[in-house]
Design an enzyme around this catalytic site. Sequence first.
Site, short mmCIF file in Angstrom:
data_model
loop_
_atom_site.label_atom_id
_atom_site.label_comp_id
_atom_site.label_asym_id
_atom_site.label_seq_id
_atom_site.Cartn_x
_atom_site.Cartn_y
_atom_site.Cartn_z
N LYS A 72 1.42 -6.37 -8.67
CA LYS A 72 1.66 -6.12 -7.24
C LYS A 72 1.43 -7.36 -6.36
O LYS A 72 2.06 -7.48 -5.31
CB LYS A 72 0.78 -4.97 -6.74
CG LYS A 72 1.21 -3.62 -7.29
CD LYS A 72 0.39 -2.50 -6.69
CE LYS A 72 0.73 -1.19 -7.38
NZ LYS A 72 0.12 -0.04 -6.74
N ASP A 108 2.26 1.98 -0.76
CA ASP A 108 1.01 2.62 -1.25
C ASP A 108 0.10 3.00 -0.09
O ASP A 108 -0.36 4.14 0.02
CB ASP A 108 0.23 1.65 -2.16
CG ASP A 108 0.85 1.49 -3.53
OD1 ASP A 108 1.45 2.47 -4.03
OD2 ASP A 108 0.73 0.40 -4.10
#
Length: 284
Positions: A72, A108
């Site tokens: 990420k 997220d």
Amino acid sequence: MTIINGTTTLFGIIGDPVAHTASPAMHNAAFTKLGLNYVYVPLHVPSAKLEAAVLSLRVLNFRGINVTVPHKEDVIPFLDELDPLARAIGAVNTVITIDKRLVGYNTDAPGFLYALKQELGFIVTGKKVAIIGAGGTARALAVALAHGGAAKLGIVNRTMANAQHVAACVGRRCAVQSFALNTPDMRTFLSQSDLVINTTSVGMVAGETPLDDYGWVREGQYVCDVIYTPEKTEFLSQADVRGAKILNGVGMLAAQGMLAFELFTGQPIPYSFMKDQIIRRGKL
Ligand code: ATR
């Protein structure tokens, strides 16, 4: 089930490992529901191959991908553009190609805030929030909570230097303090917080918990865990028996998928539909 043919549009998820992810089930079911000739596949990419894999997305005409652990943060240098929130967080979980340019987003953290509002009716504005842990998830949530208008954040961690690093990432958007784990000051801050979130992985093993005491929990306080297996961690059980309003990580997973789907397709998909796909997999 989508019939894959010469005009099928490609999506996927890169990670290592990637076999356990719920994202293909969620997105493929959503494509089918909307009658889209799209497919979403797991792509196992080890760190050493990350650059080659990301650059090949343009060559292979992928319209979008999700990015999961451990890529990420490392994916960022290979992208052409970053959405401002993803830049502030320093992590990307969704990439879309726009005119062959790779643009990174983070769904997220906004997904977590969406699930909190949807499931518990919790609005962040003006609230005092304690985050346990100081890894990538903690940083993402801290930045999103600050952007969302939280009044005060407390970062609680075993290693103070890591807590201070997360606090520094929040910048001047809201007041932020760091606390060492399981100290009297930490307990005071937790007891005064509107919302307490566990972002550590402690609790994935049944019975384990990051805290040694739960006397701080107040009835009606909001307590969340980003873990979704087990469904109810020891952390959530302890809060539940003391009358807290609890939420596990399923909502965050569903909501990040919902927000990524909108970026991928330009079309909305209900949160409840994505959540059902996760629950139906029966792995929870
Ligand atoms: P993620 O990217 O998912 O947030 P991470 O970066 O590995 O995961 O971060 C894990 C967090 O859990 C860290 O804050 C870590 O504390 P340290 O900074 O002290 O390492 C915390 N953590 C992991 N195991 C822990 C344990 N047994 N007790 C308390 N905290 C723990």
